[in-house]
Design a protein around this motif. Sequence first.
Motif, PDB file in Angstrom:
ATOM      1  N   PRO A   4       0.830  -1.207   0.000  1.00 43.51           N
ATOM      2  CA  PRO A   4       0.000   0.000   0.000  1.00 43.51           C
ATOM      3  C   PRO A   4       0.865   1.258   0.000  1.00 43.51           C
ATOM      4  O   PRO A   4       2.074   1.214   0.253  1.00 43.51           O
ATOM      5  CB  PRO A   4      -0.789  -0.137   1.306  1.00 43.51           C
ATOM      6  CG  PRO A   4       0.043  -1.017   2.178  1.00 43.51           C
ATOM      7  CD  PRO A   4       0.748  -1.966   1.261  1.00 43.51           C
ATOM      8  N   ILE A   5       0.228   2.381  -0.289  1.00 44.71           N
ATOM      9  CA  ILE A   5       0.946   3.662  -0.339  1.00 44.71           C
ATOM     10  C   ILE A   5       1.556   3.997   1.025  1.00 44.71           C
ATOM     11  O   ILE A   5       2.663   4.554   1.101  1.00 44.71           O
ATOM     12  CB  ILE A   5      -0.008   4.781  -0.795  1.00 44.71           C
ATOM     13  CG1 ILE A   5      -0.558   4.483  -2.199  1.00 44.71           C
ATOM     14  CG2 ILE A   5       0.707   6.131  -0.787  1.00 44.71           C
ATOM     15  CD1 ILE A   5       0.488   4.413  -3.274  1.00 44.71           C
ATOM     16  N   SER A   6       0.872   3.623   2.098  1.00 38.25           N
ATOM     17  CA  SER A   6       1.377   3.916   3.445  1.00 38.25           C
ATOM     18  C   SER A   6       2.703   3.218   3.713  1.00 38.25           C
ATOM     19  O   SER A   6       3.509   3.692   4.523  1.00 38.25           O
ATOM     20  CB  SER A   6       0.345   3.492   4.495  1.00 38.25           C
ATOM     21  OG  SER A   6       0.057   2.108   4.384  1.00 38.25           O
ATOM     22  N   PHE A   7       2.946   2.091   3.043  1.00 36.93           N
ATOM     23  CA  PHE A   7       4.216   1.375   3.208  1.00 36.93           C
ATOM     24  C   PHE A   7       5.388   2.277   2.838  1.00 36.93           C
ATOM     25  O   PHE A   7       6.386   2.349   3.567  1.00 36.93           O
ATOM     26  CB  PHE A   7       4.203   0.113   2.334  1.00 36.93           C
ATOM     27  CG  PHE A   7       5.416  -0.758   2.492  1.00 36.93           C
ATOM     28  CD1 PHE A   7       5.422  -1.827   3.363  1.00 36.93           C
ATOM     29  CD2 PHE A   7       6.571  -0.505   1.761  1.00 36.93           C
ATOM     30  CE1 PHE A   7       6.538  -2.637   3.500  1.00 36.93           C
ATOM     31  CE2 PHE A   7       7.699  -1.294   1.887  1.00 36.93           C
ATOM     32  CZ  PHE A   7       7.682  -2.366   2.766  1.00 36.93           C
ATOM     33  N   PHE A   8       5.281   2.976   1.727  1.00 39.21           N
ATOM     34  CA  PHE A   8       6.366   3.842   1.264  1.00 39.21           C
ATOM     35  C   PHE A   8       6.499   5.088   2.150  1.00 39.21           C
ATOM     36  O   PHE A   8       7.607   5.596   2.338  1.00 39.21           O
ATOM     37  CB  PHE A   8       6.122   4.236  -0.193  1.00 39.21           C
ATOM     38  CG  PHE A   8       6.063   3.062  -1.119  1.00 39.21           C
ATOM     39  CD1 PHE A   8       7.217   2.457  -1.568  1.00 39.21           C
ATOM     40  CD2 PHE A   8       4.837   2.547  -1.527  1.00 39.21           C
ATOM     41  CE1 PHE A   8       7.171   1.364  -2.419  1.00 39.21           C
ATOM     42  CE2 PHE A   8       4.772   1.459  -2.377  1.00 39.21           C
ATOM     43  CZ  PHE A   8       5.941   0.854  -2.817  1.00 39.21           C
ATOM     44  N   LEU A   9       5.386   5.551   2.715  1.00 43.79           N
ATOM     45  CA  LEU A   9       5.440   6.679   3.634  1.00 43.79           C
ATOM     46  C   LEU A   9       6.205   6.304   4.897  1.00 43.79           C
ATOM     47  O   LEU A   9       7.094   7.048   5.349  1.00 43.79           O
ATOM     48  CB  LEU A   9       4.022   7.140   3.983  1.00 43.79           C
ATOM     49  CG  LEU A   9       3.908   8.238   5.053  1.00 43.79           C
ATOM     50  CD1 LEU A   9       4.592   9.518   4.580  1.00 43.79           C
ATOM     51  CD2 LEU A   9       2.449   8.497   5.402  1.00 43.79           C
ATOM     52  N   PHE A  10       5.882   5.150   5.467  1.00 41.15           N
ATOM     53  CA  PHE A  10       6.572   4.702   6.669  1.00 41.15           C
ATOM     54  C   PHE A  10       8.034   4.358   6.380  1.00 41.15           C
ATOM     55  O   PHE A  10       8.903   4.537   7.235  1.00 41.15           O
ATOM     56  CB  PHE A  10       5.857   3.493   7.280  1.00 41.15           C
ATOM     57  CG  PHE A  10       4.572   3.847   7.982  1.00 41.15           C
ATOM     58  CD1 PHE A  10       4.573   4.708   9.078  1.00 41.15           C
ATOM     59  CD2 PHE A  10       3.362   3.317   7.562  1.00 41.15           C
ATOM     60  CE1 PHE A  10       3.401   5.034   9.724  1.00 41.15           C
ATOM     61  CE2 PHE A  10       2.183   3.644   8.202  1.00 41.15           C
ATOM     62  CZ  PHE A  10       2.197   4.504   9.287  1.00 41.15           C
ATOM     63  N   PHE A  11       8.303   3.863   5.179  1.00 39.74           N
ATOM     64  CA  PHE A  11       9.692   3.582   4.806  1.00 39.74           C
ATOM     65  C   PHE A  11      10.504   4.871   4.738  1.00 39.74           C
ATOM     66  O   PHE A  11      11.677   4.911   5.141  1.00 39.74           O
ATOM     67  CB  PHE A  11       9.743   2.850   3.463  1.00 39.74           C
ATOM     68  CG  PHE A  11      11.125   2.490   3.018  1.00 39.74           C
ATOM     69  CD1 PHE A  11      11.788   1.410   3.582  1.00 39.74           C
ATOM     70  CD2 PHE A  11      11.777   3.237   2.043  1.00 39.74           C
ATOM     71  CE1 PHE A  11      13.073   1.073   3.178  1.00 39.74           C
ATOM     72  CE2 PHE A  11      13.059   2.907   1.638  1.00 39.74           C
ATOM     73  CZ  PHE A  11      13.704   1.821   2.202  1.00 39.74           C
ATOM     74  N   PHE A  12       9.884   5.949   4.244  1.00 36.04           N
ATOM     75  CA  PHE A  12      10.557   7.251   4.195  1.00 36.04           C
ATOM     76  C   PHE A  12      10.860   7.766   5.602  1.00 36.04           C
ATOM     77  O   PHE A  12      11.978   8.242   5.873  1.00 36.04           O
ATOM     78  CB  PHE A  12       9.690   8.253   3.430  1.00 36.04           C
ATOM     79  CG  PHE A  12      10.199   9.664   3.497  1.00 36.04           C
ATOM     80  CD1 PHE A  12      11.294  10.069   2.753  1.00 36.04           C
ATOM     81  CD2 PHE A  12       9.581  10.600   4.328  1.00 36.04           C
ATOM     82  CE1 PHE A  12      11.775  11.362   2.830  1.00 36.04           C
ATOM     83  CE2 PHE A  12      10.057  11.897   4.400  1.00 36.04           C
ATOM     84  CZ  PHE A  12      11.157  12.285   3.650  1.00 36.04           C
ATOM     85  N   THR A  13       9.876   7.686   6.521  1.00 38.47           N
ATOM     86  CA  THR A  13      10.108   8.147   7.895  1.00 38.47           C
ATOM     87  C   THR A  13      11.110   7.251   8.614  1.00 38.47           C
ATOM     88  O   THR A  13      11.846   7.720   9.488  1.00 38.47           O
ATOM     89  CB  THR A  13       8.790   8.191   8.674  1.00 38.47           C
ATOM     90  OG1 THR A  13       8.159   6.905   8.627  1.00 38.47           O
ATOM     91  CG2 THR A  13       7.854   9.231   8.091  1.00 38.47           C
ATOM     92  N   LEU A  14      11.163   5.976   8.232  1.00 37.92           N
ATOM     93  CA  LEU A  14      12.147   5.066   8.832  1.00 37.92           C
ATOM     94  C   LEU A  14      13.569   5.486   8.473  1.00 37.92           C
ATOM     95  O   LEU A  14      14.446   5.586   9.340  1.00 37.92           O
ATOM     96  CB  LEU A  14      11.854   3.646   8.342  1.00 37.92           C
ATOM     97  CG  LEU A  14      12.752   2.506   8.848  1.00 37.92           C
ATOM     98  CD1 LEU A  14      11.922   1.250   9.092  1.00 37.92           C
ATOM     99  CD2 LEU A  14      13.832   2.168   7.807  1.00 37.92           C
ATOM    100  N   THR A  15      13.806   5.742   7.193  1.00 37.82           N
ATOM    101  CA  THR A  15      15.139   6.191   6.779  1.00 37.82           C
ATOM    102  C   THR A  15      15.441   7.582   7.321  1.00 37.82           C
ATOM    103  O   THR A  15      16.595   7.880   7.670  1.00 37.82           O
ATOM    104  CB  THR A  15      15.238   6.203   5.248  1.00 37.82           C
ATOM    105  OG1 THR A  15      14.145   6.954   4.702  1.00 37.82           O
ATOM    106  CG2 THR A  15      15.181   4.792   4.701  1.00 37.82           C
ATOM    107  N   LEU A  16      14.413   8.429   7.424  1.00 42.99           N
ATOM    108  CA  LEU A  16      14.605   9.761   8.008  1.00 42.99           C
ATOM    109  C   LEU A  16      15.052   9.655   9.459  1.00 42.99           C
ATOM    110  O   LEU A  16      15.944  10.396   9.904  1.00 42.99           O
ATOM    111  CB  LEU A  16      13.311  10.569   7.900  1.00 42.99           C
ATOM    112  CG  LEU A  16      13.332  11.990   8.477  1.00 42.99           C
ATOM    113  CD1 LEU A  16      14.335  12.852   7.718  1.00 42.99           C
ATOM    114  CD2 LEU A  16      11.943  12.614   8.444  1.00 42.99           C
ATOM    115  N   GLY A  17      14.452   8.733  10.217  1.00 41.51           N
ATOM    116  CA  GLY A  17      14.856   8.530  11.611  1.00 41.51           C
ATOM    117  C   GLY A  17      16.303   8.096  11.726  1.00 41.51           C
ATOM    118  O   GLY A  17      17.027   8.546  12.626  1.00 41.51           O
TER     119      GLY A  17
END
Length: 336
Positions: A4-17
Amino acid sequence: MSFPISFFLFFFTLTLGSFISISSSSWFGAWIGLELNLMSFIPLITFKSKSLFSEAALKYFLIQALGSVLFISSGILSLSFYLISSLSILLSLLLKLGSAPFHFWFPQVMEGLQWPQIFILSTIQKLAPLTLISYLMNSSILIKMTILSSILSALIGSLGGLNLTLLRKIIAFSSINHLSWMLMAVSISDMSWLIYFIIYMFIILSITSVFHKLQTFSLSMLIQSDHNSTFHAIIISLNFLSLSGLPPMTGFIPKWIIMQIMLNLNLYIPLFFLLFSALITLYFYLRIIISMIILLNPILNFNMKYKSLTSFSSTLFFKSSFNFIGIIYPLYFIFI
């Protein structure tokens, strides 16, 4: 498997962290980055409502929360008790990494994940803790503790992978073994562990991509897969040989660099344990490769469906081509 689209959103915040932790100038800022990384990875595990995924997410959350509590508590004490605080921070980061003797949670969590999440847990989730550990390598006591954890990780990662048939647990113990080389590299050279991490990330990407395409989670499923082919068998074999660090594959290059540095620093005893564990891991990689290649023979194969000899995936070949750089690399010295 579609994400889902939310997967890529959380992946972005994961790398940002992870990048927040790396670039932070204080332990509090590093803790914020680690927490953002943690809270972004939990939804990535549970994007499908299955009990196995929920159990893995709960185990991961409890262990990482324990490590975060120890981390922020130790950071507060750094103003008054610097050595004790640094030691506690090191232990909390080793717990977050799944390094020995805090490895007990890592194979259990890995068993409840899909292959894309296994790639993230084995690579991106280790970037920030390893970088923070490298910032602590200014004390001889902390360096010795890191080397001790490296030796324990090498032994546990190699011996724990013996006689296993579940591919996810084999990759988990393999990751613990490779973590021992990274910890050793962190204690002696910043550039060497970064080189090792980048090469390991590409190798594990190629392996998880093949297993994700075949949707196999055990050795029997891999051998009897209807989608298996000679091409997949060759790619998996080369990937495992590269993961084991067998020359002239690409996985040997970072180990060669670390061995040279350890020999120059007279670290013979830790090097012995690392090389001994590498031979054991090579054994259980070869066990998978040999059984898979032998059973590709239609006479010996229990799966009577036809195995395609021409099944070819340019995407998988491109992802796995990184493992062949080590074969081409010696030609550079021949022609210069």
